[in-house]
Design a protein around this motif. Structure first.
Motif, PDB file in Angstrom:
ATOM      1  N   GLY A  18      36.313-117.518  26.627  1.00  0.00           N
ATOM      2  CA  GLY A  18      36.704-117.494  25.226  1.00  0.00           C
ATOM      3  C   GLY A  18      36.545-116.144  24.567  1.00  0.00           C
ATOM      4  N   SER A  19      35.899-115.186  25.222  1.00  0.00           N
ATOM      5  CA  SER A  19      35.592-113.969  24.485  1.00  0.00           C
ATOM      6  C   SER A  19      36.709-112.947  24.625  1.00  0.00           C
ATOM      7  CB  SER A  19      34.276-113.367  24.967  1.00  0.00           C
ATOM      8  OG  SER A  19      34.515-112.445  25.987  1.00  0.00           O
ATOM      9  N   SER A  20      36.902-112.208  23.548  1.00  0.00           N
ATOM     10  CA  SER A  20      38.011-111.267  23.550  1.00  0.00           C
ATOM     11  C   SER A  20      37.523-109.843  23.753  1.00  0.00           C
ATOM     12  CB  SER A  20      38.772-111.382  22.231  1.00  0.00           C
ATOM     13  OG  SER A  20      37.882-111.186  21.165  1.00  0.00           O
ATOM     14  N   ARG A  21      36.219-109.647  23.839  1.00  0.00           N
ATOM     15  CA  ARG A  21      35.689-108.295  24.000  1.00  0.00           C
ATOM     16  C   ARG A  21      35.231-108.080  25.427  1.00  0.00           C
ATOM     17  NH1 ARG A  21      33.697-107.194  18.751  1.00  0.00           N
ATOM     18  NH2 ARG A  21      35.420-107.724  17.384  1.00  0.00           N
ATOM     19  N   ILE A  22      35.604-106.943  25.980  1.00  0.00           N
ATOM     20  CA  ILE A  22      35.206-106.663  27.356  1.00  0.00           C
ATOM     21  C   ILE A  22      33.697-106.460  27.443  1.00  0.00           C
ATOM     22  CG2 ILE A  22      35.449-105.016  29.236  1.00  0.00           C
ATOM     23  CD1 ILE A  22      38.302-104.696  28.511  1.00  0.00           C
ATOM     24  N   ARG A  23      33.110-105.824  26.438  1.00  0.00           N
ATOM     25  CA  ARG A  23      31.670-105.589  26.470  1.00  0.00           C
ATOM     26  C   ARG A  23      30.890-106.897  26.539  1.00  0.00           C
ATOM     27  NH1 ARG A  23      30.144-100.520  25.512  1.00  0.00           N
ATOM     28  NH2 ARG A  23      31.770 -99.174  24.647  1.00  0.00           N
ATOM     29  N   LYS A  81      41.428 -99.872  26.070  1.00  0.00           N
ATOM     30  CA  LYS A  81      41.011-100.567  24.855  1.00  0.00           C
ATOM     31  C   LYS A  81      39.936-101.573  25.213  1.00  0.00           C
ATOM     32  CE  LYS A  81      45.037-100.983  22.054  1.00  0.00           C
ATOM     33  NZ  LYS A  81      45.940-102.059  21.709  1.00  0.00           N
ATOM     34  N   LEU A  82      39.027-101.809  24.309  1.00  0.00           N
ATOM     35  CA  LEU A  82      37.881-102.637  24.638  1.00  0.00           C
ATOM     36  C   LEU A  82      38.185-104.122  24.469  1.00  0.00           C
ATOM     37  CD1 LEU A  82      35.104-100.435  23.099  1.00  0.00           C
ATOM     38  CD2 LEU A  82      35.948-100.518  25.428  1.00  0.00           C
ATOM     39  N   GLU A  83      39.430-104.475  24.407  1.00  0.00           N
ATOM     40  CA  GLU A  83      39.748-105.884  24.210  1.00  0.00           C
ATOM     41  C   GLU A  83      40.376-106.473  25.458  1.00  0.00           C
ATOM     42  OE1 GLU A  83      41.769-106.984  20.771  1.00  0.00           O
ATOM     43  OE2 GLU A  83      40.184-106.238  19.444  1.00  0.00           O
ATOM     44  N   VAL A  84      40.020-107.733  25.697  1.00  0.00           N
ATOM     45  CA  VAL A  84      40.618-108.453  26.804  1.00  0.00           C
ATOM     46  C   VAL A  84      42.042-108.793  26.412  1.00  0.00           C
ATOM     47  CG1 VAL A  84      40.450-110.535  28.192  1.00  0.00           C
ATOM     48  CG2 VAL A  84      38.387-109.474  27.296  1.00  0.00           C
ATOM     49  N   GLU A  85      42.979-108.599  27.324  1.00  0.00           N
ATOM     50  CA  GLU A  85      44.336-109.022  26.990  1.00  0.00           C
ATOM     51  C   GLU A  85      44.740-110.155  27.914  1.00  0.00           C
ATOM     52  OE1 GLU A  85      46.933-105.629  26.933  1.00  0.00           O
ATOM     53  OE2 GLU A  85      45.437-104.511  25.801  1.00  0.00           O
ATOM     54  N   PRO A  86      44.819-111.336  27.373  1.00  0.00           N
ATOM     55  CA  PRO A  86      45.099-112.492  28.228  1.00  0.00           C
ATOM     56  C   PRO A  86      46.575-112.858  28.251  1.00  0.00           C
ATOM     57  CG  PRO A  86      44.342-113.238  26.107  1.00  0.00           C
ATOM     58  CD  PRO A  86      44.515-111.760  26.000  1.00  0.00           C
ATOM     59  N   LYS A 144      44.270-106.955  32.343  1.00  0.00           N
ATOM     60  CA  LYS A 144      43.694-105.664  32.725  1.00  0.00           C
ATOM     61  C   LYS A 144      42.962-105.749  34.047  1.00  0.00           C
ATOM     62  CE  LYS A 144      43.108-103.610  28.272  1.00  0.00           C
ATOM     63  NZ  LYS A 144      42.198-103.494  27.152  1.00  0.00           N
ATOM     64  N   ALA A 145      42.967-104.624  34.763  1.00  0.00           N
ATOM     65  CA  ALA A 145      42.278-104.575  36.043  1.00  0.00           C
ATOM     66  C   ALA A 145      40.794-104.822  35.855  1.00  0.00           C
ATOM     67  CB  ALA A 145      42.517-103.219  36.699  1.00  0.00           C
ATOM     68  N   ILE A 146      40.236-104.298  34.783  1.00  0.00           N
ATOM     69  CA  ILE A 146      38.790-104.413  34.625  1.00  0.00           C
ATOM     70  C   ILE A 146      38.368-105.855  34.357  1.00  0.00           C
ATOM     71  CG2 ILE A 146      38.790-103.829  32.158  1.00  0.00           C
ATOM     72  CD1 ILE A 146      36.193-102.139  33.084  1.00  0.00           C
ATOM     73  N   THR A 147      39.194-106.577  33.577  1.00  0.00           N
ATOM     74  CA  THR A 147      38.843-107.975  33.337  1.00  0.00           C
ATOM     75  C   THR A 147      39.045-108.798  34.602  1.00  0.00           C
ATOM     76  OG1 THR A 147      40.929-107.902  32.156  1.00  0.00           O
ATOM     77  CG2 THR A 147      38.973-108.356  30.877  1.00  0.00           C
ATOM     78  N   GLN A 148      39.987-108.342  35.420  1.00  0.00           N
ATOM     79  CA  GLN A 148      40.159-109.046  36.687  1.00  0.00           C
ATOM     80  C   GLN A 148      38.938-108.841  37.572  1.00  0.00           C
ATOM     81  OE1 GLN A 148      43.978-107.641  38.086  1.00  0.00           O
ATOM     82  NE2 GLN A 148      44.885-109.566  37.417  1.00  0.00           N
ATOM     83  N   THR A 149      38.396-107.637  37.529  1.00  0.00           N
ATOM     84  CA  THR A 149      37.180-107.371  38.297  1.00  0.00           C
ATOM     85  C   THR A 149      36.059-108.293  37.846  1.00  0.00           C
ATOM     86  OG1 THR A 149      37.900-105.095  38.109  1.00  0.00           O
ATOM     87  CG2 THR A 149      35.800-105.490  39.187  1.00  0.00           C
ATOM     88  N   ILE A 150      35.960-108.478  36.535  1.00  0.00           N
ATOM     89  CA  ILE A 150      34.947-109.402  36.018  1.00  0.00           C
ATOM     90  C   ILE A 150      35.184-110.789  36.602  1.00  0.00           C
ATOM     91  CG2 ILE A 150      34.145-110.544  33.920  1.00  0.00           C
ATOM     92  CD1 ILE A 150      34.642-107.901  32.460  1.00  0.00           C
ATOM     93  N   GLY A 151      36.443-111.164  36.684  1.00  0.00           N
ATOM     94  CA  GLY A 151      36.781-112.446  37.293  1.00  0.00           C
ATOM     95  C   GLY A 151      36.278-112.531  38.723  1.00  0.00           C
ATOM     96  N   TYR A 152      36.488-111.443  39.486  1.00  0.00           N
ATOM     97  CA  TYR A 152      35.992-111.428  40.867  1.00  0.00           C
ATOM     98  C   TYR A 152      34.489-111.647  40.902  1.00  0.00           C
ATOM     99  CZ  TYR A 152      40.305-109.757  43.002  1.00  0.00           C
ATOM    100  OH  TYR A 152      41.579-109.657  43.456  1.00  0.00           O
ATOM    101  N   LEU A 153      33.791-110.990  39.974  1.00  0.00           N
ATOM    102  CA  LEU A 153      32.337-111.105  39.960  1.00  0.00           C
ATOM    103  C   LEU A 153      31.911-112.544  39.681  1.00  0.00           C
ATOM    104  CD1 LEU A 153      31.150-107.851  38.216  1.00  0.00           C
ATOM    105  CD2 LEU A 153      30.747-108.593  40.550  1.00  0.00           C
ATOM    106  N   VAL A 154      32.593-113.176  38.731  1.00  0.00           N
ATOM    107  CA  VAL A 154      32.260-114.564  38.407  1.00  0.00           C
ATOM    108  C   VAL A 154      32.500-115.452  39.620  1.00  0.00           C
ATOM    109  CG1 VAL A 154      32.870-116.528  36.959  1.00  0.00           C
ATOM    110  CG2 VAL A 154      32.763-114.275  35.972  1.00  0.00           C
ATOM    111  N   LEU A 155      33.614-115.207  40.288  1.00  0.00           N
ATOM    112  CA  LEU A 155      33.939-115.970  41.492  1.00  0.00           C
ATOM    113  C   LEU A 155      32.826-115.802  42.522  1.00  0.00           C
ATOM    114  CD1 LEU A 155      37.487-115.888  42.977  1.00  0.00           C
ATOM    115  CD2 LEU A 155      35.554-115.929  44.479  1.00  0.00           C
TER     116      LEU A 155
END
Lengths: 228, 663, 304
Positions: A18-23, A81-86, A144-155
């Motif tokens: 639900g969060s829109s901020r990458i931080r 940009k520091l925002e998640v783009e879904p 974004k690639a960075i949010t995808q990386t976060i996804g990998y980490l969660v996985l």
């Protein structure tokens, strides 16, 4: 206690959806790392020895500190940009998250009834499944690639949580292997993001399409007309 | 039973006479409507005696059709569904005498109107599949002609065609359904179907269940087979919409419920199918209802929502049977039946009041209306009554039936186990969300049409109509309150209707009445307290303001300092629902057309949102396009030469003779 | 009606405006001000009742009578709220459904009254109110369902009577999740920060306040009093979840509920002091998030 931690893990993942901020997303990953480390130590509290302590502490360090630091580093370097783009909105993501959690609970429930050896607490198991699924969901739906990386980490956290339960029978070779894979993945990603950044000024994988073909305007439902 | 049949015949005769006297529209109108009233009163006697439990009479007569038999009987289930027919039938007919002004087509209109009512009455009593299908078809055709009353408008003709196609897709499924059943059991009488229902194999039973959902669902407007509803209701005259939405779509629910008994003990998957369809339908229905700016189209979508709720009830009932939880099944079915009655009342009322608005203002476009309360206070207060009931807000009837379904959910959750709790979660979440959205939808329609100021000045001065349009609405409003307050006393009758006809209900130990009675009685106490307290407080407020009449004044509302506020600056229905529409963009197909004002001295600009039905646009339209592509080559067979048509007939005949002889 | 019922009902009617006083005091403390008196809401209501009525040009009887209906619905809703060990005056299986719909009735009337003025600001507020309320509705229902499953009871009085706060999981976790979710609901339904700012002066950002922008005099007094009762209802629900179960003796439990209600008001005050309003477009996310909290609790109860 483990059950409570599972609930917290589920919540961090929902928060990620639900969060829109990458931080904030990175902070959630940190929280997950700590929670998983603590859960690991608690789960093995009967056989605490040097090995388990090492793995516990190192996973906390790795998941809770080093990887997030790397992510933050990349975030700063890429000047994205520091925002998640879904692709899928946050509200809808959350809703799908609830459904995924329900699905994983259902599977966990069925499996825990089926298996006689209930080595995995069903709550933890369902959350582990949920982490894997929501990680995949994040990878699929974030631009974004960075949010995808976060996804990998969660996985990967999900895989770790699954490993927790069957830890006695299957030592951590499997888990460490996965971990290493992911580590390399993150490392490579970092470099890639850096390069991408140099080349295209942004890290939006969605816009890779521009290399291929002119993409359609995604808002084809909005028709702007010239004033007659 | 004879009395009932005489009632049907009287109604139908009225229709025929109306055609005969179509030269004299007033006479035709009078005869047709009074025949409906007389017929309904005549048949009310057997209906009520069937409801209170006089054992059903059966009327059978030999018939010269190959497999059919004229076999009708009035049991509690039929009688329960008959109640809306014999109340809404005469009420809408009375309403129509003032509503229909043009003399053209009056005779044929009433012919079809009376035929529709008579057909529905026969349909509910038919105990033979062939008879059932024949009256079903008569019902479909006559309602088609009623929808296309204003057939000079192309939109009306188009809506009529959509309806005709949708209903015939349903008939196709029903034909298959009854043909397979008849083939398997060797007889076409309903009681025979029930007796041999256990002999069906589970796979065949599931196929039959699917056919009945498609067949009856297309009439009831179960999502995604609802696409004809939002077109047909705005096209039809309002009394027809009221009759169709209040009564006719319930025939689909009746068929679905009745046919459950023909196909043996239901597995839980059927229940889940109906619950899932119902949940989807209710959310989608109410979201579409919210987004409409055509008043009658909005009401039509709200019917989709309510049918969804009824479906969830039926699904819950089936799950109760599958889980051998008789309390759950009786609560599910009971809630569904109660909602059928309640929905007929408040939707009938809403369509009639909406019809009055259309009649007086010649506009269905909510974005242009406003402030009608001052012009037509009677209509406004009745529309508000209907709106509160439709939003399931106490103290009206809509709340009670939804409460029964909520209650079913809670009872289900308390049995533990993952499936019942899932059911409870689905029921409660959906009903709560739909309830909240219904408040949004009905505050929008009621509030923005009747309150505030007119957004566009009208050429006509709307006023409250004459008694023939008022009285039916008043009766329905009274019913809406009465059904809410007296619901506990209705329960035993509803229970009798369910108990006889659901296959596994035999010897159910927990009567609906016992389960619900304590809660419902408390609810009614709360209703009473609520009304009393409101009366006291309202009186106080009135005295407070009346006592200082000299000092209470009128001022313009806060306009943020703008010097020239105009009525067109009011919030429009579209802007009112914009936040919700944006939230549900995944469901809706929203198209925005805007012409932005530009230049240094911008003159004009416009903004329009168009919301299209996604099921229609993305599913049915491609499907039909595909079908047309495949079927178009066959058009070569149709060319208008009679002699070649006769060749077809002859060839078929000879081929058939050969085949028969070969055997 | 039993004597205790009367006491709980009248204390709710009497003390509910106090909650606004407490919230404002806490906010003042955080801002380093003295703040308005604790009884300010009472003074406001009395002042409003002495004033004259001014009606908007286009208003009708709906506008005039709606506040009475709002107050009636909320007072009747109070009858369904238990007070720790004291059962609610009216308690039956499924009473929380009626409670939700009585709140729905009050909302319907508020919205209708707002639309009656024909002011575009009030229309805007009404539009937001119905949107957020519709999203909040499932949170309440799922929460009540969670409690029903957890305790095996189906009326509020008995549900709250049989919560046992002895173990961390699943009861502790579940209740914590539920308190968090219902707290979000309280903030939304009562138009507090971070959803709505009760003290804002910009019409474009308001939700509840803008709906009563043109309500004045005694009518505004009634509406203010009604909103005090509404926040009391939500606080009492949250308080009943936790506070009575911290004590053994029924007498202490009764006191515990009162302490809990005040505690909730204090928490609201703290939240209002340390948070800002979130953007309007993010509010649905917050509400879906609240539902997600409850759903998580539900699933964990099932899995655990």
């Amino acid at each position: 206690m483990i059950d409570t931690i599972s609930v917290l893990l589920a919540l961090t993942s929902l928060f990620l959806l639900g969060s829109s901020r990458i931080r904030i997303s990175i902070r959630m990953v940190i929280a997950q790392g700590f929670l998983l480390g603590v859960a690991f130590l608690l789960h093995n509290s009967q056989h605490l020895n040097l090995g388990t302590w090492t793995i516990g502490i190192s996973s906390i360090l790795l998941k809770g500190a080093i990887l997030p630091w790397l992510l933050t580093f990349v975030l700063h370097r890429s000047k994205a940009k520091l925002e998640v783009e879904p692709f899928i909105g946050f509200g809808a993501s959350l809703f799908i998250g609830i459904l995924l959690l329900g699905f994983s609970s259902y599977i966990a429930w069925n499996l825990s009834i089926a298996s006689t050896a209930r080595s995995i607490p069903p709550a933890l198991f369902s959350v582990a499944l949920f982490l894997i699924l929501s990680g995949m969901f994040l990878i699929i739906t974030r631009k974004k690639a960075i949010t995808q990386t976060i996804g990998y980490l969660v996985l990967e956290n999900g895989v770790f949580a699954t490993g927790l339960g069957i830890g006695h029978e299957f030592p951590f070779i499997v888990e460490m292997g996965v971990m290493l894979d992911i580590f390399v993945g993150v490392f490579l990603m970092g470099i890639m993001i850096f390069r991408i950044d140099k080349a295209f000024d942004h890290t939006d994988t969605h816009l890779f399409n521009e290399l291929l073909d002119k993409i359609d305007d995604s808002h084809d439902d909005v028709v702007d007309m010239e004033n007659a | 039973m004879w009395l009932f049949l005489i009632g049907c015949i009287v109604i139908e005769t009225g229709g025929l006479l109306a055609v005969l006297f179509s030269k004299y529209p007033h006479l035709a109108k009078g005869i047709a409507v009074s025949c409906i009233v007389v017929g309904s009163v005549l048949s009310a006697i057997p209906v009520i005696s069937a409801i209170v439990g006089v054992s059903p009479e059966v009327l059978r007569a030999a018939w010269n059709l190959p497999v059919g038999e004229f076999n009708i009987s009035l049991d509690p289930l039929s009688a329960l569904f008959m109640l809306p027919v014999i109340t809404l039938g005469p009420l809408t007919a009375l309403y129509s005498t003032e509503y229909l002004k043009h003399p053209q087509g009056i005779g044929s209109h009433y012919f079809f109107y009376n035929t529709l009512i008579a057909a529905m009455m026969l349909l509910l009593t038919a105990q033979n599949a062939i008879l059932f299908l024949i009256v079903w078809e008569i019902m479909a055709i006559s309602s088609f002609f009623l929808v296309t009353f204003d057939d000079q408008l192309s939109s009306v003709r188009e809506a009529g065609w959509t309806y005709l196609i949708a209903t015939h897709i349903g008939v196709m499924a029903l034909l298959a359904f009854f043909a397979i059943l008849g083939q398997k059991t060797g007889d076409y009488n309903f009681n025979h179907f029930i007796e041999s229902s256990h002999s069906l194999s589970p796979e065949l039973a599931t196929v039959l269940f699917g056919l009945s959902v498609v067949g009856f669902g297309s009439k009831a407007g179960i999502f995604p087979l609802h696409i004809w509803l939002p077109d047909a209701h705005p096209a039809a005259p309002s009394h027809v919409s009221a009759l169709m939405s209040g009564v006719m779509i319930k025939m689909g629910i009746y068929g679905l419920f009745r046919s459950l008994a023909f196909i043996g003990a239901p597995p839980s998957e059927w229940g889940w199918t109906l619950v899932a369809l119902g949940a989807l339908a209710s959310v989608v229905g109410i979201v579409y209802a919210l987004s409409q700016h055509d008043l009658k189209r909005m009401l039509a979508y709200s019917s989709v929502e309510n049918i969804g709720i009824i479906c969830m009830g039926l699904g819950t009932g089936i799950l109760g049977i599958a889980w051998q939880n008789s309390a759950l099944s009786i609560l599910g079915f009971g809630g569904a039946m109660l909602h059928v009655l309640n929905h007929s009342v408040f939707k009938g009322l809403l369509f009639l009041s909406a019809g009055t608005v259309v009649h007086e203002t010649h506009s269905k476009e909510m974005n242009t209306l406003g402030g009608l309360l001052k012009k037509m206070p009677f209509t406004a207060s009745l529309f508000f009554t209907g709106a509160i009931a439709a939003s399931a807000i106490p103290p009206f009837n809509g709340f009670v039936s939804e409460f029964v379904l909520y209650f079913a959910g809670i009872k289900s959750a308390l049995t533990h186990g993952i499936a019942p709790i899932t059911l409870a979660a689905v029921l409660l979440t959906t009903l709560a969300l739909v309830g909240g959205l219904a408040v949004a939808a009905f505050t929008k329609s009621a509030g923005l049409i009747f309150l505030g100021e007119p957004r566009v000045s009208l050429d006509v001065t709307p006023k409250d109509p004459g008694w023939r349009m008022k009285a039916p609405q008043l009766v329905l409003a009274v019913c809406a309150i009465a059904l809410g307050v007296f619901s506990p006393y209705l329960l035993p009758f509803i229970e009798a209707a369910i108990q006889n006809y659901s296959p596994v209900m035999h010897g159910a130990p927990t009567p609906l009445y016992d389960v619900l009675q304590p809660s419902l009685q408390n609810i009614i106490i709360v209703f009473g307290l609520l009304l009393a307290l409101f009366a006291v407080l309202a009186a106080t407020v009135t005295i407070l303001s009346g006592g200082r009449k000299s000092t209470s004044e009128r001022r313009p509302v806060w306009d943020c300092g703008y010097a020239r506020p105009e009525p067109s600056m009011q919030y429009t229905p579209s802007s009112y629902t914009a936040p919700i529409v944006n939230l549900f963009r995944a469901i809706l197909r929203l198209k925005i057309v805007r012409i932005a004002p530009n230049g240094f001295f911008p003159d004009s600009g416009s903004f329009e949102t168009i919301i299209k039905d996604r099921t229609r646009e993305s599913f049915f339209a491609p499907l039909f396009k595909f079908a047309a592509k495949i079927l178009l080559p066959f058009k070569i067979l149709q060319h208008g030469h009679v002699h070649i048509y006769v060749i077809y007939v002859a060839v078929t005949l000879i081929a058939l003779l050969f085949i028969t002889a070969g055997n | 009606m039993k004597p205790f019922d009367a006491i709980t009902l009248f204390s709710a009617l009497l003390f509910s405006p106090l909650l606004f006083g407490i919230i404002n005091r806490i906010k003042a403390m955080f801002a380093g001000r003295n703040g308005s008196p604790l009884l300010q809401t009472y003074f406001d209501i009395f002042k409003l009742f002495r004033k004259n009525m001014i009606y908007g040009n286009s208003t009708t009887l709906v506008f005039q009578l709606a506040p009475a209906g709002i107050l009636a619905a909320l007072i009747v809703a109070l009858l369904l709220i238990p007070w720790g060990p004291i059962e609610a005056p009216i308690s039956f299986s499924g009473d929380f459904i009626l409670l939700a719909y009585l709140l729905g009735l009050s909302r319907f009337l508020t919205v209708i009254a707002a639309l009656d003025t024909g002011s575009s600001f009030e229309g805007m507020g009404a539009s937001r109110e119905v949107t957020f309320a519709a999203l909040g509705e499932p949170t309440f229902m799922l929460g009540a369902l969670l409690l029903a499953i957890h305790t095996g009871e189906s009326s509020l009085s008995r549900i709250f009577g049989s919560i046992q706060l002895t173990e961390l999981h699943p009861t502790g976790t579940t209740i914590t999740l539920l308190v968090a979710a219902w707290m979000i609901l309280l903030l939304t339904e009562n138009s507090r920060i971070p959803v709505d700012d009760p003290n804002t002066h910009l019409e474009l950002t308001m939700i509840h306040e803008v709906m009563v922008l043109d309500t004045g005099g005694p009518l505004l007094g009634i509406v203010t009093y009604a909103s005090a009762i509404k926040i009391w209802i939500f606080s009492a629900l949250i308080s009943n979840l936790v506070f009575p179960h911290l004590f053994e003796k029924p007498a202490m439990q009764t006191v515990g509920v009162a302490v809990g209600i005040i505690f909730v008001a204090v928490v609201v005050g703290i939240i209002e002091s340390i948070m800002g309003r979130i953007r309007l477009r993010n509010i649905p996310k917050l509400l879906v998030g609240a539902t997600a909290l409850v759903a998580t609790g539900l699933l964990m109860t099932l899995a655990g």
